[in-house]
Design an enzyme around this catalytic site. Structure first.
Site, PDB file in Angstrom:
ATOM      1  CG  ASP A 101      -0.306  -0.116   2.409  1.00  0.00           C
ATOM      2  OD1 ASP A 101       1.053  -0.264   2.577  1.00  0.00           O
ATOM      3  OD2 ASP A 101      -1.115  -0.498   3.379  1.00  0.00           O
TER       4      ASP A 101
ATOM      5  CG  ASN B  94      -8.520   0.437  11.897  1.00  0.00           C
ATOM      6  OD1 ASN B  94      -7.406  -0.432  11.246  1.00  0.00           O
ATOM      7  ND2 ASN B  94      -8.694   1.520  11.110  1.00  0.00           N
TER       8      ASN B  94
ATOM      9  CG  HIS C 205      -5.501  -0.883   8.637  1.00  0.00           C
ATOM     10  ND1 HIS C 205      -5.567   0.485   8.837  1.00  0.00           N
ATOM     11  CD2 HIS C 205      -4.416  -1.470   8.911  1.00  0.00           C
ATOM     12  CE1 HIS C 205      -4.170   0.713   9.197  1.00  0.00           C
ATOM     13  NE2 HIS C 205      -3.717  -0.478   9.328  1.00  0.00           N
TER      14      HIS C 205
ATOM     15  CD  GLU D 183      -8.313   2.334   7.336  1.00  0.00           C
ATOM     16  OE1 GLU D 183      -8.207   1.546   8.444  1.00  0.00           O
ATOM     17  OE2 GLU D 183      -7.714   3.475   7.481  1.00  0.00           O
TER      18      GLU D 183
END
Ligand code: PGA
Length: 209
Positions: free
Chosen positions: A40, A106, A108, A113
């Protein structure tokens, strides 16, 4: 990696993989015949310390004797970002042998996400506040608001998936990913549906299991 020197491998950046890369390089590991695709990228200027391409360079590539045969990174300056992401999916369709992943606080994977469906393609994404804030740890002067990521679809179609997590601050999300419901609320939970996934945890990250 040594048993298939010409593998196509997707690599993450961040705090978690850095010691793995250091030890791979220290042991004389080589990626000279491999295709390396970055997982990413953040929408940050080219020289930003927190860009994933720069982190991969510092944490892994600069430590190797030879560069990988092919290096695929994300051109966030492309005029047509959607087309650039689609091109990365075409590369992924050639067959990814291994994806190595960290896990966000979180849940991800890459910048997929919470709320991302498991078949999501590679695309431009808006960063959750927590993900944006985390970039200050990587040296971002200004937090990015967006990024581009390999989608959950191509990630989960890879032949093998390795998920790495270290540290007590990851214990709660590791538990949610491995023992909670499988679904888009915690994208990392989808690795449990992959038939060839390995989760590597240190004791602290595994302490809530
Ligand atoms: P970290 O990031 O390795 O720096 O904790 C992981 C992630 O956000 O995927």
């Amino acid at each position: 990696m040594q048993s298939n020197p010409a593998a196509q491998i997707v690599l993450p950046t961040g705090r978690t993989p850095e010691p793995v890369y250091r030890s791979f390089a220290d042991r004389g590991g080589s990626l000279a015949d491999a295709t390396i695709m970055l997982l990413d990228e953040f929408g940050l200027p080219p020289r930003s310390h927190a860009r994933c391409d720069n982190m991969l360079q510092r944490d892994l590539l600069d430590r190797l004797e030879e560069p990988p045969a092919r290096l695929l990174t994300w051109n966030t300056a492309a005029e047509d970002l959607d087309a650039m992401c689609a091109d990365m999916d075409v590369e992924a369709q050639r067959g990814i042998d291994l994806v190595i992943l960290g896990i966000g606080g979180n849940g991800h994977l890459g910048i997929n996400e919470p709320g991302t469906p498991s078949d999501a393609p590679s695309r431009v994404v808006e960063l959750h506040a927590e993900t944006a804030a985390a970039t200050s740890r990587y040296g971002a002067e200004t937090a990015p608001t967006w990024g581009v990521t390999l989608g959950l679809g191509p990630i989960l179609r890879a032949s093998a998936v390795w998920l790495l997590a270290t540290g007590a601050h990851k214990a709660a999300i590791v538990r949610a990913a491995l023992e909670g419901p499988i679904g888009s609320e915690v994208p990392a939970s989808y690795v449990r549906r992959h038939e060839n996934a390995i989760v590597f945890l240190d004791e602290a990250a595994a302490s809530d299991l």
